[in-house]
Design a protein around this motif. Structure first.
Motif, PDB file in Angstrom:
ATOM      1  N   ILE A  52       1.661  -1.843  -9.431  1.00  0.00           N
ATOM      2  CA  ILE A  52       2.752  -1.733 -10.411  1.00  0.00           C
ATOM      3  C   ILE A  52       2.538  -2.672 -11.583  1.00  0.00           C
ATOM      4  N   GLY A  53       1.946  -3.838 -11.352  1.00  0.00           N
ATOM      5  CA  GLY A  53       1.635  -4.775 -12.424  1.00  0.00           C
ATOM      6  C   GLY A  53       2.856  -5.515 -12.944  1.00  0.00           C
ATOM      7  N   LYS A  54       2.581  -6.580 -13.700  1.00  0.00           N
ATOM      8  CA  LYS A  54       3.655  -7.407 -14.256  1.00  0.00           C
ATOM      9  C   LYS A  54       4.552  -6.596 -15.194  1.00  0.00           C
ATOM     10  N   LYS A  55       3.947  -5.762 -16.019  1.00  0.00           N
ATOM     11  CA  LYS A  55       4.711  -4.953 -16.966  1.00  0.00           C
ATOM     12  C   LYS A  55       5.634  -3.998 -16.228  1.00  0.00           C
ATOM     13  N   GLY A  56       5.134  -3.403 -15.159  1.00  0.00           N
ATOM     14  CA  GLY A  56       5.937  -2.476 -14.376  1.00  0.00           C
ATOM     15  C   GLY A  56       7.106  -3.160 -13.699  1.00  0.00           C
ATOM     16  N   VAL A  57       6.879  -4.359 -13.184  1.00  0.00           N
ATOM     17  CA  VAL A  57       7.955  -5.130 -12.547  1.00  0.00           C
ATOM     18  C   VAL A  57       9.051  -5.441 -13.563  1.00  0.00           C
TER      19      VAL A  57
ATOM     20  N   LYS B  90       0.814  -1.215   0.000  1.00  0.00           N
ATOM     21  CA  LYS B  90       0.000   0.000   0.000  1.00  0.00           C
ATOM     22  C   LYS B  90       0.854   1.274   0.000  1.00  0.00           C
ATOM     23  N   ARG B  91       2.160   1.120   0.149  1.00  0.00           N
ATOM     24  CA  ARG B  91       3.032   2.291   0.136  1.00  0.00           C
ATOM     25  C   ARG B  91       3.294   2.739  -1.298  1.00  0.00           C
ATOM     26  N   LEU B  92       3.550   4.024  -1.470  1.00  0.00           N
ATOM     27  CA  LEU B  92       3.815   4.546  -2.805  1.00  0.00           C
ATOM     28  C   LEU B  92       5.180   4.073  -3.302  1.00  0.00           C
ATOM     29  N   ILE B  93       5.242   3.799  -4.609  1.00  0.00           N
ATOM     30  CA  ILE B  93       6.489   3.334  -5.225  1.00  0.00           C
ATOM     31  C   ILE B  93       7.609   4.345  -4.987  1.00  0.00           C
ATOM     32  N   ARG B  94       7.281   5.633  -5.066  1.00  0.00           N
ATOM     33  CA  ARG B  94       8.298   6.673  -4.894  1.00  0.00           C
ATOM     34  C   ARG B  94       8.904   6.645  -3.487  1.00  0.00           C
ATOM     35  N   ASN B  95       8.059   6.383  -2.507  1.00  0.00           N
ATOM     36  CA  ASN B  95       8.475   6.539  -1.116  1.00  0.00           C
ATOM     37  C   ASN B  95       9.064   5.286  -0.485  1.00  0.00           C
ATOM     38  N   LYS B  96       8.901   4.137  -1.114  1.00  0.00           N
ATOM     39  CA  LYS B  96       9.395   2.902  -0.491  1.00  0.00           C
ATOM     40  C   LYS B  96      10.269   2.147  -1.476  1.00  0.00           C
ATOM     41  N   ASN B  97      11.570   2.368  -1.370  1.00  0.00           N
ATOM     42  CA  ASN B  97      12.555   1.776  -2.267  1.00  0.00           C
ATOM     43  C   ASN B  97      13.073   0.475  -1.654  1.00  0.00           C
ATOM     44  N   PRO B  98      12.776  -0.677  -2.268  1.00  0.00           N
ATOM     45  CA  PRO B  98      13.151  -1.959  -1.658  1.00  0.00           C
ATOM     46  C   PRO B  98      14.643  -2.266  -1.716  1.00  0.00           C
ATOM     47  N   PHE B  99      15.406  -1.512  -2.493  1.00  0.00           N
ATOM     48  CA  PHE B  99      16.813  -1.857  -2.696  1.00  0.00           C
ATOM     49  C   PHE B  99      17.772  -0.841  -2.068  1.00  0.00           C
ATOM     50  N   LEU B 100      17.225   0.123  -1.309  1.00  0.00           N
ATOM     51  CA  LEU B 100      18.027   1.093  -0.567  1.00  0.00           C
ATOM     52  C   LEU B 100      18.989   1.879  -1.466  1.00  0.00           C
ATOM     53  N   LEU B 101      18.573   2.112  -2.701  1.00  0.00           N
ATOM     54  CA  LEU B 101      19.361   2.965  -3.590  1.00  0.00           C
ATOM     55  C   LEU B 101      19.202   4.424  -3.158  1.00  0.00           C
ATOM     56  N   PRO B 102      20.169   5.274  -3.492  1.00  0.00           N
ATOM     57  CA  PRO B 102      19.994   6.702  -3.202  1.00  0.00           C
ATOM     58  C   PRO B 102      18.689   7.200  -3.818  1.00  0.00           C
TER      59      PRO B 102
ATOM     60  N   LYS C  19      12.765   7.056 -15.768  1.00  0.00           N
ATOM     61  CA  LYS C  19      13.365   6.655 -17.044  1.00  0.00           C
ATOM     62  C   LYS C  19      12.536   5.589 -17.745  1.00  0.00           C
ATOM     63  N   VAL C  20      11.939   4.695 -16.986  1.00  0.00           N
ATOM     64  CA  VAL C  20      11.139   3.614 -17.588  1.00  0.00           C
ATOM     65  C   VAL C  20       9.635   3.882 -17.485  1.00  0.00           C
ATOM     66  N   ALA C  21       9.301   5.146 -17.203  1.00  0.00           N
ATOM     67  CA  ALA C  21       7.905   5.607 -17.224  1.00  0.00           C
ATOM     68  C   ALA C  21       6.997   4.813 -16.298  1.00  0.00           C
ATOM     69  N   ILE C  22       7.468   4.569 -15.075  1.00  0.00           N
ATOM     70  CA  ILE C  22       6.620   3.980 -14.036  1.00  0.00           C
ATOM     71  C   ILE C  22       6.023   5.120 -13.214  1.00  0.00           C
ATOM     72  N   ASP C  23       4.713   5.063 -12.983  1.00  0.00           N
ATOM     73  CA  ASP C  23       4.041   6.095 -12.196  1.00  0.00           C
ATOM     74  C   ASP C  23       4.401   5.894 -10.725  1.00  0.00           C
ATOM     75  N   SER C  24       5.297   6.734 -10.228  1.00  0.00           N
ATOM     76  CA  SER C  24       5.803   6.550  -8.873  1.00  0.00           C
ATOM     77  C   SER C  24       4.805   6.939  -7.796  1.00  0.00           C
ATOM     78  N   ASP C  25       3.701   7.575  -8.180  1.00  0.00           N
ATOM     79  CA  ASP C  25       2.690   7.971  -7.201  1.00  0.00           C
ATOM     80  C   ASP C  25       1.637   6.886  -6.980  1.00  0.00           C
ATOM     81  N   LYS C  26       1.834   5.750  -7.657  1.00  0.00           N
ATOM     82  CA  LYS C  26       0.941   4.609  -7.439  1.00  0.00           C
ATOM     83  C   LYS C  26       1.484   3.740  -6.300  1.00  0.00           C
ATOM     84  N   PRO C  27       0.591   2.995  -5.618  1.00  0.00           N
ATOM     85  CA  PRO C  27       1.086   2.050  -4.608  1.00  0.00           C
ATOM     86  C   PRO C  27       1.736   0.844  -5.285  1.00  0.00           C
TER      87      PRO C  27
END
Length: 416
Positions: free
Chosen positions: A330-335, A296-308, A318-326
Protein backbone atom coordinates in the motif's frame (compact mmCIF):
# COMPACT_ATOMS: atom_id res chain seq x y z
CA UNK A 1 -69.38 21.97 13.30
CA UNK A 2 -67.03 20.45 15.85
CA UNK A 3 -67.23 16.76 16.58
CA UNK A 4 -67.32 16.20 20.35
CA UNK A 5 -66.58 12.87 21.95
CA UNK A 6 -68.25 12.81 25.38
CA UNK A 7 -66.15 10.13 26.97
CA UNK A 8 -67.99 10.15 30.30
CA UNK A 9 -70.68 12.24 31.95
CA UNK A 10 -69.22 15.24 33.75
CA UNK A 11 -70.03 16.71 37.11
CA UNK A 12 -71.13 20.31 36.96
CA UNK A 13 -68.20 22.51 37.91
CA UNK A 14 -67.58 26.21 38.04
CA UNK A 15 -64.00 25.81 36.81
CA UNK A 16 -63.50 25.43 33.08
CA UNK A 17 -60.14 24.37 31.66
CA UNK A 18 -59.36 24.26 27.93
CA UNK A 19 -56.46 22.34 26.44
CA UNK A 20 -55.62 23.43 22.90
CA UNK A 21 -53.96 20.57 21.02
CA UNK A 22 -54.54 16.82 21.04
CA UNK A 23 -50.93 15.67 21.07
CA UNK A 24 -48.73 14.19 23.78
CA UNK A 25 -48.35 17.44 25.76
CA UNK A 26 -52.03 18.27 25.42
CA UNK A 27 -53.22 14.89 26.67
CA UNK A 28 -50.80 14.87 29.57
CA UNK A 29 -51.79 18.42 30.52
CA UNK A 30 -55.47 17.49 30.44
CA UNK A 31 -54.94 14.38 32.56
CA UNK A 32 -52.82 16.31 35.06
CA UNK A 33 -55.40 19.10 35.27
CA UNK A 34 -58.24 16.67 35.95
CA UNK A 35 -56.22 14.70 38.50
CA UNK A 36 -55.33 17.84 40.44
CA UNK A 37 -58.81 19.38 40.12
CA UNK A 38 -61.31 16.51 39.82
CA UNK A 39 -64.34 18.80 39.86
CA UNK A 40 -63.15 20.96 36.97
CA UNK A 41 -64.52 20.62 33.47
CA UNK A 42 -61.55 19.79 31.22
CA UNK A 43 -61.79 19.73 27.43
CA UNK A 44 -59.16 19.00 24.78
CA UNK A 45 -59.73 20.98 21.56
CA UNK A 46 -58.01 19.50 18.49
CA UNK A 47 -58.32 21.31 15.15
CA UNK A 48 -57.83 18.15 13.05
CA UNK A 49 -59.63 14.84 13.21
CA UNK A 50 -56.54 13.01 14.46
CA UNK A 51 -55.29 12.60 18.00
CA UNK A 52 -51.75 11.83 19.19
CA UNK A 53 -50.41 11.78 15.62
CA UNK A 54 -46.74 12.08 16.59
CA UNK A 55 -47.12 9.41 19.25
CA UNK A 56 -48.45 7.09 16.54
CA UNK A 57 -45.46 7.44 14.20
CA UNK A 58 -42.66 8.00 16.73
CA UNK A 59 -39.86 5.46 16.74
CA UNK A 60 -41.07 3.80 13.58
CA UNK A 61 -44.49 3.21 15.11
CA UNK A 62 -43.14 1.95 18.44
CA UNK A 63 -43.18 5.30 20.33
CA UNK A 64 -39.90 6.36 21.88
CA UNK A 65 -41.54 7.36 25.19
CA UNK A 66 -38.46 8.76 26.93
CA UNK A 67 -34.73 8.24 27.42
CA UNK A 68 -33.08 6.23 30.20
CA UNK A 69 -31.29 9.19 31.74
CA UNK A 70 -32.24 9.44 35.42
CA UNK A 71 -29.97 12.28 36.51
CA UNK A 72 -31.77 15.59 36.07
CA UNK A 73 -28.82 17.84 35.31
CA UNK A 74 -27.51 15.32 32.76
CA UNK A 75 -30.97 15.00 31.21
CA UNK A 76 -31.24 18.74 30.66
CA UNK A 77 -28.05 18.73 28.57
CA UNK A 78 -29.78 16.89 25.74
CA UNK A 79 -31.80 19.98 24.81
CA UNK A 80 -30.18 22.47 22.40
CA UNK A 81 -32.84 24.96 23.49
CA UNK A 82 -34.63 25.00 26.84
CA UNK A 83 -32.25 22.84 28.85
CA UNK A 84 -31.70 25.41 31.58
CA UNK A 85 -35.41 25.93 32.10
CA UNK A 86 -36.19 22.22 31.96
CA UNK A 87 -33.62 21.50 34.65
CA UNK A 88 -35.93 23.26 37.11
CA UNK A 89 -39.03 21.68 35.62
CA UNK A 90 -37.55 18.20 36.02
CA UNK A 91 -37.68 18.72 39.79
CA UNK A 92 -41.45 18.35 39.45
CA UNK A 93 -41.64 15.60 36.82
CA UNK A 94 -38.79 13.78 35.01
CA UNK A 95 -37.83 10.42 33.53
CA UNK A 96 -38.52 8.28 36.59
CA UNK A 97 -41.91 9.91 37.00
CA UNK A 98 -42.71 9.10 33.37
CA UNK A 99 -41.72 5.47 33.81
CA UNK A 100 -43.74 5.23 37.04
CA UNK A 101 -46.77 6.91 35.45
CA UNK A 102 -46.99 4.38 32.64
CA UNK A 103 -46.03 1.42 34.82
CA UNK A 104 -48.83 2.27 37.25
CA UNK A 105 -51.25 2.00 34.33
CA UNK A 106 -49.99 -1.38 33.20
CA UNK A 107 -47.51 -0.22 30.54
CA UNK A 108 -44.02 -1.64 31.01
CA UNK A 109 -41.16 0.20 29.32
CA UNK A 110 -37.90 -1.33 28.16
CA UNK A 111 -34.46 0.21 27.67
CA UNK A 112 -32.66 -0.43 24.39
CA UNK A 113 -28.90 -0.42 23.83
CA UNK A 114 -28.87 3.29 22.97
CA UNK A 115 -30.95 4.09 26.12
CA UNK A 116 -34.13 4.86 24.22
CA UNK A 117 -37.20 3.61 26.06
CA UNK A 118 -40.17 1.93 24.36
CA UNK A 119 -43.22 0.00 25.53
CA UNK A 120 -42.45 -3.71 25.71
CA UNK A 121 -45.20 -4.23 23.14
CA UNK A 122 -43.13 -2.30 20.56
CA UNK A 123 -46.39 -0.69 19.51
CA UNK A 124 -47.24 3.01 19.84
CA UNK A 125 -50.92 2.09 20.05
CA UNK A 126 -50.19 0.90 23.60
CA UNK A 127 -49.32 4.47 24.61
CA UNK A 128 -52.25 5.95 22.70
CA UNK A 129 -54.72 3.53 24.28
CA UNK A 130 -53.38 4.30 27.75
CA UNK A 131 -53.77 8.05 27.33
CA UNK A 132 -57.23 7.69 25.80
CA UNK A 133 -58.40 5.33 28.53
CA UNK A 134 -57.13 7.70 31.21
CA UNK A 135 -59.08 10.55 29.66
CA UNK A 136 -62.19 8.39 29.57
CA UNK A 137 -61.74 7.31 33.19
CA UNK A 138 -61.31 10.89 34.38
CA UNK A 139 -64.15 12.33 32.32
CA UNK A 140 -62.11 14.55 30.03
CA UNK A 141 -63.99 15.74 26.97
CA UNK A 142 -62.36 15.69 23.55
CA UNK A 143 -63.52 17.99 20.74
CA UNK A 144 -62.22 17.11 17.28
CA UNK A 145 -62.35 19.47 14.33
CA UNK A 146 -62.24 22.36 16.79
CA UNK A 147 -59.67 24.94 15.78
CA UNK A 148 -58.96 27.88 18.07
CA UNK A 149 -58.48 31.07 16.07
CA UNK A 150 -58.29 33.67 18.83
CA UNK A 151 -57.66 34.12 22.55
CA UNK A 152 -58.90 37.29 24.26
CA UNK A 153 -58.55 38.49 27.83
CA UNK A 154 -61.75 38.96 29.80
CA UNK A 155 -62.05 40.00 33.49
CA UNK A 156 -60.60 36.96 35.32
CA UNK A 157 -61.32 34.75 32.29
CA UNK A 158 -60.01 33.92 28.84
CA UNK A 159 -62.22 33.87 25.78
CA UNK A 160 -61.52 31.36 22.99
CA UNK A 161 -62.95 31.61 19.52
CA UNK A 162 -63.55 28.02 18.43
CA UNK A 163 -65.10 27.45 15.03
CA UNK A 164 -66.49 31.01 15.17
CA UNK A 165 -68.05 30.39 18.58
CA UNK A 166 -66.87 32.29 21.67
CA UNK A 167 -66.35 30.22 24.84
CA UNK A 168 -65.08 31.37 28.25
CA UNK A 169 -62.53 29.52 30.39
CA UNK A 170 -60.80 30.00 33.71
CA UNK A 171 -57.60 28.41 32.47
CA UNK A 172 -56.21 27.70 29.01
CA UNK A 173 -53.24 25.44 28.23
CA UNK A 174 -51.74 25.83 24.76
CA UNK A 175 -50.15 22.60 23.54
CA UNK A 176 -50.42 23.01 19.79
CA UNK A 177 -46.89 21.85 18.95
CA UNK A 178 -44.42 23.57 16.67
CA UNK A 179 -45.25 25.52 13.54
CA UNK A 180 -43.06 25.68 10.42
CA UNK A 181 -43.95 29.36 9.95
CA UNK A 182 -43.96 32.33 12.32
CA UNK A 183 -47.50 33.14 11.17
CA UNK A 184 -48.65 29.99 12.93
CA UNK A 185 -48.05 31.78 16.23
CA UNK A 186 -49.84 35.03 15.34
CA UNK A 187 -52.84 34.25 17.54
CA UNK A 188 -50.49 33.93 20.56
CA UNK A 189 -48.35 36.87 19.52
CA UNK A 190 -51.51 39.00 19.58
CA UNK A 191 -51.59 38.57 23.38
CA UNK A 192 -48.18 40.20 23.66
CA UNK A 193 -45.94 37.15 23.54
CA UNK A 194 -42.57 37.18 21.78
CA UNK A 195 -42.04 34.45 19.20
CA UNK A 196 -38.64 33.01 18.38
CA UNK A 197 -38.76 32.40 14.64
CA UNK A 198 -39.21 28.68 13.92
CA UNK A 199 -36.68 26.74 11.88
CA UNK A 200 -36.47 22.96 11.39
CA UNK A 201 -34.62 20.77 13.86
CA UNK A 202 -33.92 17.02 13.58
CA UNK A 203 -33.56 16.80 9.82
CA UNK A 204 -31.47 14.69 7.48
CA UNK A 205 -28.86 15.96 5.03
CA UNK A 206 -29.51 15.92 1.29
CA UNK A 207 -26.48 15.21 -0.91
CA UNK A 208 -27.75 15.25 -4.50
CA UNK A 209 -24.27 15.25 -6.06
CA UNK A 210 -22.66 12.58 -3.88
CA UNK A 211 -22.20 9.04 -5.20
CA UNK A 212 -22.32 7.54 -1.72
CA UNK A 213 -26.12 7.52 -2.05
CA UNK A 214 -25.69 4.30 -4.02
CA UNK A 215 -25.02 2.64 -0.65
CA UNK A 216 -28.49 3.52 0.64
CA UNK A 217 -29.57 1.39 3.57
CA UNK A 218 -26.03 0.92 4.83
CA UNK A 219 -25.19 2.07 8.35
CA UNK A 220 -22.17 2.33 10.62
CA UNK A 221 -22.53 2.04 14.42
CA UNK A 222 -20.39 5.03 15.36
CA UNK A 223 -19.28 7.90 13.14
CA UNK A 224 -18.34 11.47 13.97
CA UNK A 225 -19.79 14.26 11.83
CA UNK A 226 -18.30 17.75 11.78
CA UNK A 227 -19.71 20.72 9.86
CA UNK A 228 -16.92 22.52 8.01
CA UNK A 229 -15.98 26.01 9.30
CA UNK A 230 -18.11 25.60 12.44
CA UNK A 231 -17.79 24.04 15.90
CA UNK A 232 -20.65 21.63 15.24
CA UNK A 233 -19.61 18.02 15.83
CA UNK A 234 -21.64 14.99 16.91
CA UNK A 235 -21.10 11.24 17.08
CA UNK A 236 -23.37 8.23 16.80
CA UNK A 237 -24.83 5.77 14.30
CA UNK A 238 -24.93 7.07 10.71
CA UNK A 239 -27.29 5.86 8.00
CA UNK A 240 -26.82 6.34 4.25
CA UNK A 241 -30.10 7.01 2.44
CA UNK A 242 -31.22 7.45 -1.14
CA UNK A 243 -31.10 11.24 -0.62
CA UNK A 244 -27.95 11.55 1.54
CA UNK A 245 -27.27 10.82 5.20
CA UNK A 246 -29.39 10.33 8.30
CA UNK A 247 -29.17 8.51 11.63
CA UNK A 248 -28.48 9.89 15.13
CA UNK A 249 -25.10 11.45 14.23
CA UNK A 250 -26.75 13.56 11.53
CA UNK A 251 -29.96 14.29 13.46
CA UNK A 252 -28.04 15.45 16.53
CA UNK A 253 -25.89 17.70 14.34
CA UNK A 254 -29.02 19.22 12.79
CA UNK A 255 -30.59 19.83 16.21
CA UNK A 256 -27.60 21.58 17.77
CA UNK A 257 -27.00 23.52 14.57
CA UNK A 258 -30.63 24.27 13.68
CA UNK A 259 -30.28 28.05 13.46
CA UNK A 260 -26.75 28.08 12.08
CA UNK A 261 -27.56 25.61 9.29
CA UNK A 262 -30.69 27.61 8.48
CA UNK A 263 -28.54 30.74 8.17
CA UNK A 264 -26.29 28.81 5.76
CA UNK A 265 -29.30 28.04 3.59
CA UNK A 266 -28.61 24.33 4.14
CA UNK A 267 -25.60 24.60 1.83
CA UNK A 268 -22.43 23.39 3.59
CA UNK A 269 -19.79 20.66 3.75
CA UNK A 270 -19.40 17.98 6.38
CA UNK A 271 -16.42 15.87 7.38
CA UNK A 272 -17.05 12.30 8.47
CA UNK A 273 -14.80 10.19 10.66
CA UNK A 274 -16.09 6.73 9.78
CA UNK A 275 -14.21 5.29 12.76
CA UNK A 276 -15.94 7.39 15.40
CA UNK A 277 -13.37 9.17 17.53
CA UNK A 278 -10.30 7.27 16.36
CA UNK A 279 -7.26 9.57 16.24
CA UNK A 280 -4.52 9.68 13.61
CA UNK A 281 -2.01 8.13 16.02
CA UNK A 282 -4.37 5.25 16.82
CA UNK A 283 -5.10 4.80 13.12
CA UNK A 284 -1.41 4.50 12.20
CA UNK A 285 -0.75 2.10 15.05
CA UNK A 286 -3.67 -0.05 13.91
CA UNK A 287 -2.43 -0.08 10.30
CA UNK A 288 1.13 -1.00 11.36
CA UNK A 289 -0.16 -3.89 13.44
CA UNK A 290 -2.51 -4.97 10.66
CA UNK A 291 0.27 -5.08 8.06
CA UNK A 292 2.46 -7.16 10.35
CA UNK A 293 -0.30 -9.73 10.75
CA UNK A 294 -2.00 -9.62 7.37
CA UNK A 295 0.52 -7.99 5.06
CA UNK A 296 0.11 -10.64 2.39
CA UNK A 297 -3.69 -10.41 2.34
CA UNK A 298 -5.41 -8.31 -0.29
CA UNK A 299 -6.53 -4.83 0.76
CA UNK A 300 -10.03 -5.56 -0.56
CA UNK A 301 -10.44 -8.74 1.45
CA UNK A 302 -8.98 -7.75 4.82
CA UNK A 303 -10.60 -4.68 6.36
CA UNK A 304 -8.82 -3.77 9.63
CA UNK A 305 -11.66 -1.56 10.91
CA UNK A 306 -14.62 -3.95 10.43
CA UNK A 307 -16.53 -1.45 8.31
CA UNK A 308 -19.36 -2.79 6.14
CA UNK A 309 -17.79 -4.32 3.04
CA UNK A 310 -19.72 -2.12 0.59
CA UNK A 311 -18.53 1.02 2.41
CA UNK A 312 -14.96 -0.27 2.55
CA UNK A 313 -15.00 -0.95 -1.22
CA UNK A 314 -16.49 2.49 -1.89
CA UNK A 315 -13.95 4.38 0.22
CA UNK A 316 -10.82 2.68 -1.13
CA UNK A 317 -12.09 3.21 -4.67
CA UNK A 318 -12.84 6.87 -3.84
CA UNK A 319 -9.18 7.54 -3.05
CA UNK A 320 -7.91 5.39 -5.94
CA UNK A 321 -6.20 2.68 -3.88
CA UNK A 322 -5.66 -0.56 -5.81
CA UNK A 323 -7.63 -2.96 -3.65
CA UNK A 324 -6.22 -6.02 -5.43
CA UNK A 325 -2.76 -5.34 -4.02
CA UNK A 326 -1.57 -6.91 -0.75
CA UNK A 327 -1.40 -4.66 2.30
CA UNK A 328 2.41 -4.70 2.26
CA UNK A 329 2.35 -2.81 -1.05
CA UNK A 330 0.00 0.00 0.00
CA UNK A 331 2.94 2.35 0.64
CA UNK A 332 3.14 5.55 2.67
CA UNK A 333 1.06 7.49 0.14
CA UNK A 334 -1.66 4.86 0.23
CA UNK A 335 -1.78 4.87 4.03
CA UNK A 336 -2.16 8.66 4.01
CA UNK A 337 -4.99 8.44 1.48
CA UNK A 338 -6.72 5.83 3.60
CA UNK A 339 -6.25 7.88 6.74
CA UNK A 340 -7.81 10.93 5.13
CA UNK A 341 -10.85 9.15 3.71
CA UNK A 342 -11.57 7.22 6.91
CA UNK A 343 -10.99 10.01 9.41
CA UNK A 344 -11.78 13.10 7.37
CA UNK A 345 -14.08 12.15 4.51
CA UNK A 346 -15.84 15.16 2.97
CA UNK A 347 -19.34 15.54 1.50
CA UNK A 348 -21.32 18.46 0.16
CA UNK A 349 -24.77 19.02 1.64
CA UNK A 350 -27.40 20.82 -0.40
CA UNK A 351 -30.75 20.88 1.34
CA UNK A 352 -32.54 18.91 4.03
CA UNK A 353 -35.34 16.42 4.40
CA UNK A 354 -37.85 16.48 7.26
CA UNK A 355 -40.55 13.96 7.98
CA UNK A 356 -43.86 15.78 8.23
CA UNK A 357 -45.33 13.49 10.89
CA UNK A 358 -42.31 13.85 13.17
CA UNK A 359 -41.57 17.49 12.40
CA UNK A 360 -39.64 19.18 15.21
CA UNK A 361 -38.97 22.90 15.28
CA UNK A 362 -36.45 25.13 16.94
CA UNK A 363 -38.41 28.22 17.93
CA UNK A 364 -41.74 29.14 19.47
CA UNK A 365 -42.85 30.99 22.61
CA UNK A 366 -39.96 32.88 24.19
CA UNK A 367 -38.93 31.02 27.35
CA UNK A 368 -38.30 34.27 29.23
CA UNK A 369 -42.05 34.89 29.13
CA UNK A 370 -43.01 31.61 30.84
CA UNK A 371 -42.75 30.71 34.54
CA UNK A 372 -41.36 27.16 34.51
CA UNK A 373 -42.53 26.51 38.06
CA UNK A 374 -46.10 26.56 36.77
CA UNK A 375 -45.77 26.88 32.95
CA UNK A 376 -47.97 29.99 33.20
CA UNK A 377 -47.48 32.92 30.87
CA UNK A 378 -45.80 35.96 32.44
CA UNK A 379 -47.69 38.05 29.89
CA UNK A 380 -51.26 36.77 30.24
CA UNK A 381 -52.69 35.44 33.51
CA UNK A 382 -54.49 32.12 33.22
CA UNK A 383 -52.64 31.12 30.03
CA UNK A 384 -50.22 28.17 30.20
CA UNK A 385 -47.96 26.42 27.70
CA UNK A 386 -46.75 22.85 27.21
CA UNK A 387 -44.70 20.96 24.64
CA UNK A 388 -43.15 22.09 21.37
CA UNK A 389 -45.15 25.32 21.14
CA UNK A 390 -42.37 26.57 23.45
CA UNK A 391 -38.88 27.36 22.20
CA UNK A 392 -37.74 23.95 23.47
CA UNK A 393 -36.41 21.04 21.46
CA UNK A 394 -34.31 18.02 22.26
CA UNK A 395 -32.09 15.77 20.22
CA UNK A 396 -33.35 12.43 18.94
CA UNK A 397 -33.87 9.66 21.48
CA UNK A 398 -37.09 10.35 23.40
CA UNK A 399 -36.17 13.77 24.78
CA UNK A 400 -38.91 15.72 23.02
CA UNK A 401 -41.56 13.42 24.46
CA UNK A 402 -40.03 13.79 27.92
CA UNK A 403 -40.28 17.57 27.60
CA UNK A 404 -43.93 17.14 26.57
CA UNK A 405 -44.73 14.91 29.58
CA UNK A 406 -42.91 17.27 31.97
CA UNK A 407 -44.35 20.58 30.79
CA UNK A 408 -47.80 19.06 30.30
CA UNK A 409 -47.86 17.68 33.83
CA UNK A 410 -46.78 21.00 35.35
CA UNK A 411 -49.16 23.09 33.25
CA UNK A 412 -52.07 20.90 34.28
CA UNK A 413 -51.07 20.84 37.93
CA UNK A 414 -51.01 24.57 38.61
CA UNK A 415 -54.01 26.86 38.55
CA UNK A 416 -52.94 29.81 40.65
Amino acid sequence: MSVELDLISLKVSNKRIAIIGGGAAGFFAAISAKQHEPEASVTIYEKSNKLLAKVKVSGGGRCNVTHACFEKSALSKFYPRGGKQLRKAFDQFYTQDTVDWFTNRGVELKVESDNRMFPTTDNSQTIIDTLMEECKRLGIRIALGSGVSQILRQPNLLSLTINNQELLFDKVIVATGGSPKTQGFDWIKALGHTIQDPVPSLFTFNMPKEKIKALMGLSVPNATVRVQKTKLMQSGPLLITHWGMSGPAILKTSAWGARLLSDLGYQFAIHVNWLGNLTEADFRAKIDDHMQQYGKRLIRNKNPFLLPQRLWDYLIEKVAIDSDKPWLEIGKKGVNKLLNVLLNDQYEVSGKTTFKEEFVTCGGISLAEVDFKTMESRVCSGLYFAGEVLDIDGITGGFNFQAAWTTGFIAGKHSE
